[in-house]
Design an enzyme around this catalytic site. Structure first.
Site, mmCIF file in Angstrom:
data_model
loop_
_atom_site.group_PDB
_atom_site.id
_atom_site.type_symbol
_atom_site.label_atom_id
_atom_site.label_comp_id
_atom_site.label_asym_id
_atom_site.label_seq_id
_atom_site.Cartn_x
_atom_site.Cartn_y
_atom_site.Cartn_z
ATOM 1 N N HIS A 146 -31.211 32.823 98.650
ATOM 2 C CA HIS A 146 -30.561 32.959 99.961
ATOM 3 C C HIS A 146 -29.260 33.730 99.791
ATOM 4 C CE1 HIS A 146 -33.176 30.264 102.267
ATOM 5 N NE2 HIS A 146 -33.258 29.534 101.167
ATOM 6 N N ALA A 159 -34.107 23.957 76.370
ATOM 7 C CA ALA A 159 -34.341 22.982 77.440
ATOM 8 C C ALA A 159 -33.130 22.903 78.361
ATOM 9 C CB ALA A 159 -34.626 21.610 76.841
ATOM 10 N N THR A 165 -29.880 33.496 84.245
ATOM 11 C CA THR A 165 -29.417 34.271 85.399
ATOM 12 C C THR A 165 -29.463 35.774 85.167
ATOM 13 O OG1 THR A 165 -27.128 34.173 84.629
ATOM 14 C CG2 THR A 165 -27.891 32.395 86.078
#
Length: 541
Positions: A101, A148, A153
């Site tokens: 978003h 983990a 990004t």
């Protein structure tokens, strides 16, 4: 697939298959196969041996591509556009997002500010740890390990190990020069001197110089076990009485455990089953099976193949006919790849007239050679009958050399005598100078009746620029066809056709020269050993 088929697959997955037990649970009841079946119908593309685990969510599957031997982990949440390479492992609860978003407009609710989709690309041989999150637009390189709980990004380079929030490169995986890349155990029952043994010899001789540690295990000694000893290959004798020999399986498992074996490469069904059973006692190996047979098995074998061979890492067929028969014999099609046998092309071809003199062959004679065991599958009785017809067709001098030994030697000798062909057919026995004899020959004949895969002897003859006349069985059609144009195929049992084909090669000089020129070309373009060995080596991973 039409809309109705897609809708049925979608409903079946989300209402049934998604909620079934894990793929490797003792009580899975085929749940993994069902999810894989449905994924192939929902994804844009789905490779071989893909695992979709319990609880995985992937929307409608549109825009998702996944390679061979890769997995979508337990309770994973992924969406397209997404491309996953081969051999990707995924831990539980992994999330891969391709849409986010936007937040710039404070006067519009963020839930209404949907950003464009951005493709995520994941390379091959990647391990994604439990609870990891990959955000839109990220590209993950090959050989990457994602720790983990990491939140990825940005793009990750090849062989990087990343972790943290946001994920950062911890280190780059580097090649260890002090360790072999792979440890392979070559398993065969009879270590003799036939084509299969030559195949194993070529593999070991080549791969031992590729930073690969090779081991050898056999039951019955012979020429191959002697060759392994001469190359300094660590060898083990394991008695293998039958395919379900658990004692042998335990012995193989012990060898693998003590030597940290990565791959067991088997050559026949007996050894393959024993290797698969050995994983009950030591599960750290992958079992690769090369099928050298072209025969239809019984119903019982078909059932056991369905049960056993699904556990093979990969199955190699040395010819296309062999692959068809394997599928008919109950072997999963997605496990099978065709990789032809091959040889190293000779640098130059010189006719060996000295060998003809040594053997006492008339310089004017047309020399026809076959390399074959005296076994019913090799069709030497059919070849002998064909030579009797050939003798009546031509006045040209010729001699046929039978190179090999076996249980039918005496029987064929009697047949030759009864037909009065002692001057035409010479039984040479097993020879260590077969290559020299081929270089002294004019034509090669393969008279196989059955069980013929892809003949090394034919390849060696082509390498000497010899045209070939062969029966249309097994893998012979992969070698001799309209594309290679290096010989003539005849139907087994048709002695007239066999005699005519040989006679054509003896008298049609233009056709002979055309086939001879194409013979060498076929070896270089289709059956170059180094290229085919590289293809075989890839099957270990």
């Amino acid at each position: 697939m039409g809309r109705i088929g897609y809708a049925l697959s979608y409903v079946t997955y989300y209402f049934v298959a998604r909620h079934l037990p894990g793929s490797f649970a003792p009580y899975s009841l085929g749940s993994g196969k069902l999810r894989r079946f449905l994924a192939k119908r929902l994804f844009d593309s789905c490779g071989k041996n893909v695992t979709v685990e319990h609880g995985a969510f992937f929307g409608g599957g549109r825009g998702i591509k996944i390679g061979n031997n890769s997995a979508i982990g337990l309770n994973a949440r992924i969406s397209g556009p997404l491309e996953i390479g081969d051999d990707v492992m995924m831990g539980p609860n992994v999330s891969i997002y391709t849409q986010n978003h936007e937040t710039e407009n404070i006067y519009k609710p963020m839930r209404l500010q949907t950003a464009p989709k951005e493709k995520v690309t994941i390379g091959s041989d990647v391990w994604i740890g439990a609870n990891a999150t990959i955000l839109p637009g990220v590209t993950i390189g090959n050989g990457v390990i994602i720790g983990a709980g990491a939140v990825v990004t940005r793009d990750v380079p090849d062989f990087a190990v990343v972790g943290g929030v946001p994920a950062k490169v911890i280190k780059i995986r580097e090649e260890r020069k002090d360790l072999p890349k792979l440890k392979v155990l070559y398993l065969i029952n009879h270590a003799g001197k036939a084509g299969t043994e030559k195949y194993v010899y070529n593999l070991v001789k080549t791969f031992k110089d590729k930073d690969t540690k090779c081991y050898f295990a056999y039951s019955e000694p012979g020429l191959l076990s002697q060759q392994m000893e001469a190359m300094g290959i660590e060898s083990f004798r394991v008695e293998m009485k039958h395919p379900f020999d658990f004692k042998a399986a335990k012995a193989v498992a012990q060898i693998c455990r003590e030597n940290n074996i990565d791959v067991i490469h088997t050559q026949y069904p007996r050894e393959n089953y024993i290797a698969l059973l050995s994983r009950r006692y030591y599960s750290g190996t992958r079992v690769v099976y090369t099928c050298h047979l072209t025969l239809k098995t019984s119903f019982l074998w078909k059932i056991t193949n369905r049960i056993m061979t699904k556990n093979n890492h990969k199955i190699i067929s040395v010819c296309n006919n062999g692959k068809k028969l394997l599928i008919g014999n109950g072997v999963p099609e997605d496990k099978i790849d065709v990789v032809f046998n091959g040889i190293r092309p000779s640098r130059e071809i010189v006719k060996n007239t000295d060998k003809r003199k040594e053997l006492g062959i008339d310089p004017e004679a047309f020399v026809i050679t076959t390399l074959s065991r005296y076994h019913m599958a090799k069709g030497l009785d059919f070849f002998t009958d064909s030579v009797a017809k050939l003798k009546k067709m031509t006045d040209k001098k010729f001699v046929v050399l039978f190179l090999g030994d076996g249980e039918l030697f005496g029987e064929i000798k009697e047949q030759i005598a009864s037909l009065g062909l002692q001057n035409e057919i010479w039984q040479m026995g097993f020879r260590t100078d077969a290559a020299e004899i081929l270089s002294a020959s004019d034509l090669y004949v393969n008279s196989a009746k059955c069980y013929e895969a892809l003949s090394f002897a034919i390849l060696e003859a082509l390498d000497q620029a010899l045209p070939v006349v062969a029966t249309n069985v097994g893998g012979n059609g992969d070698i001799i066809n309209s594309e290679t144009n290096c010989g003539i195929l005849v139907e087994y049992g048709d002695t007239t056709a066999m005699a005519n084909a040989i006679c054509t090669m003896m008298h049609d000089e233009e056709k002979y020269n055309e086939f001879s020129a194409n013979a060498r070309r076929a070896i270089k373009e289709r059956f170059d050993l180094d290229i085919l060995l590289e293809e075989t080596y890839k099957k270990y991973f």
